[in-house]
Write an enzyme that holds these catalytic residues in place. Structure first.
Site, PDB file in Angstrom:
ATOM      1  N   GLN A   1      67.975   1.084 -60.459  1.00 25.01           N
ATOM      2  CA  GLN A   1      68.130   0.941 -59.000  1.00 25.01           C
ATOM      3  C   GLN A   1      69.194  -0.092 -58.621  1.00 25.01           C
ATOM      4  OE1 GLN A   1      63.639   0.745 -58.457  1.00 25.01           O
ATOM      5  NE2 GLN A   1      64.270   1.682 -56.548  1.00 25.01           N
TER       6      GLN A   1
ATOM      7  N   GLY B   1      58.046  -3.198 -56.707  1.00 26.32           N
ATOM      8  CA  GLY B   1      58.575  -2.879 -58.025  1.00 26.32           C
ATOM      9  C   GLY B   1      60.040  -2.517 -57.931  1.00 26.32           C
TER      10      GLY B   1
ATOM     11  N   CYS C   1      59.814   3.604 -51.796  1.00 25.14           N
ATOM     12  CA  CYS C   1      60.750   3.262 -52.859  1.00 25.14           C
ATOM     13  C   CYS C   1      61.975   2.582 -52.238  1.00 25.14           C
ATOM     14  CB  CYS C   1      61.176   4.543 -53.583  1.00 25.14           C
ATOM     15  SG  CYS C   1      62.340   4.261 -54.918  1.00 25.14           S
ATOM     16  N   LEU C   2      62.431   1.504 -52.882  1.00 22.35           N
ATOM     17  CA  LEU C   2      63.612   0.799 -52.370  1.00 22.35           C
ATOM     18  C   LEU C   2      64.834   1.716 -52.335  1.00 22.35           C
ATOM     19  CD1 LEU C   2      63.244  -2.651 -54.175  1.00 22.35           C
ATOM     20  CD2 LEU C   2      62.668  -2.081 -51.812  1.00 22.35           C
TER      21      LEU C   2
ATOM     22  N   HIS D   1      55.343   4.912 -61.166  1.00 18.49           N
ATOM     23  CA  HIS D   1      56.508   5.077 -60.289  1.00 18.49           C
ATOM     24  C   HIS D   1      57.760   4.486 -60.957  1.00 18.49           C
ATOM     25  CE1 HIS D   1      58.406   4.906 -56.098  1.00 18.49           C
ATOM     26  NE2 HIS D   1      59.236   4.190 -56.838  1.00 18.49           N
ATOM     27  N   GLU D   2      57.632   3.278 -61.491  1.00 13.70           N
ATOM     28  CA  GLU D   2      58.802   2.598 -62.072  1.00 13.70           C
ATOM     29  C   GLU D   2      59.232   3.250 -63.393  1.00 13.70           C
ATOM     30  OE1 GLU D   2      60.504   0.714 -60.245  1.00 13.70           O
ATOM     31  OE2 GLU D   2      58.955   0.461 -58.723  1.00 13.70           O
TER      32      GLU D   2
ATOM     33  N   HIS E   1      61.392   6.134 -62.830  1.00 18.51           N
ATOM     34  CA  HIS E   1      62.807   5.777 -62.575  1.00 18.51           C
ATOM     35  C   HIS E   1      63.609   5.742 -63.876  1.00 18.51           C
ATOM     36  CE1 HIS E   1      63.269   4.926 -58.340  1.00 18.51           C
ATOM     37  NE2 HIS E   1      62.221   4.133 -58.304  1.00 18.51           N
TER      38      HIS E   1
HETATM   39 ZN    ZN Z   1      61.194   3.458 -56.660  1.00 19.17          ZN
END
Ligand code: ZN
Length: 168
Positions: free
Chosen positions: A49, A44, A94-95, A136-137, A140
Site C-alpha cells: 500500500q 492495518g 481499507c486505506l 485483510h492484510e 494485500h
Molecule cells: Zn486494506
C-alpha cells in the site's frame, strides 16, 4: 510521509515477495508505514500500500476507548495462516479504498505464524476483529482487495460509487 496508493492502482494487484533481510532498511520502512497508517486512522497497512512489494504488514487494533497504542502494534513479516475456523461477517474498510465500507465474510479464528522485525518466528491466535485484520492484510500481500470478496450486487454498488466520486 509515505504516500498510500489507492484503487485501481495496478500495484495493488502485485503479489509481494518474501522478506529475506531484516535490516535497517526494513526497520525504517516499518516505522514509516506506522506513521502513514496512523495519519489516516488505519488499523492495518501492508507494504504494497506504500508501493513496496514485500511481505510485511502492520496491525494496531484500537483499545476499548478507541485509542491506538504502540504497545498493541504487531509487525508481521512473511505471515502464514496455519489454521482457520468459523465464520464472521465484519464491516471492512481499507486505506487504499477510501470512504467505502462493506460487510465481508471471513474466518472467525486464525492461527498465524510470522517473523518480527528481527526475523524471529512468532505465532499468534487471533479472533474476531484481529482475525479479520490479519486476513485483510495478508490478502494485500497476494494482490487481493476486500472489494474482491463482495457478492456481485455489492461489488456493483462499489463500482458505481467509485465512478460517482471520479466525476466530483
Ligand atoms: Zn486494506
Amino acid at each position: 510521509m509515505l504516500e498510500i496508493i489507492t484503487y485501481p492502482n495496478p500495484l495493488l494487484r502485485q503479489v509481494s515477495n518474501k522478506v529475506e533481510k531484516f535490516d535497517e532498511e526494513l526497520h525504517k520502512l516499518l516505522d514509516d508505514m506506522y506513521e502513514a497508517m496512523l495519519s489516516k486512522n488505519g488499523v492495518g497497512i501492508s507494504a504494497i500500500q506504500v508501493a513496496k512489494p514485500i511481505r510485511a504488514l502492520l496491525i494496531c487494533i484500537p483499545d476499548d476507548e478507541g485509542n491506538q497504542n504502540k504497545e498493541d502494534l504487531l509487525e508481521v513479516i512473511n505471515p502464514e495462516i496455519l489454521h482457520k475456523e468459523g465464520e464472521i461477517s465484519f464491516s471492512e474498510g481499507c486505506l487504499s479504498v477510501p470512504e467505502f465500507y462493506e460487510d465481508v465474510k471471513r474466518f472467525k479464528k486464525v492461527t498465524i505464524r510470522y517473523q518480527n522485525r528481527y526475523g524471529e518466528l512468532q505465532e499468534i491466535e487471533a479472533e474476531d476483529y484481529l482475525a479479520v485484520a490479519f486476513q485483510h492484510e495478508i490478502d494485500h500481500l497476494n494482490g487481493i482487495l476486500f472489494v474482491d470478496k463482495l457478492p456481485i450486487l455489492k461489488r456493483k454498488k462499489f463500482e458505481k460509487e467509485l465512478k460517482r466520486k471520479k466525476k466530483l
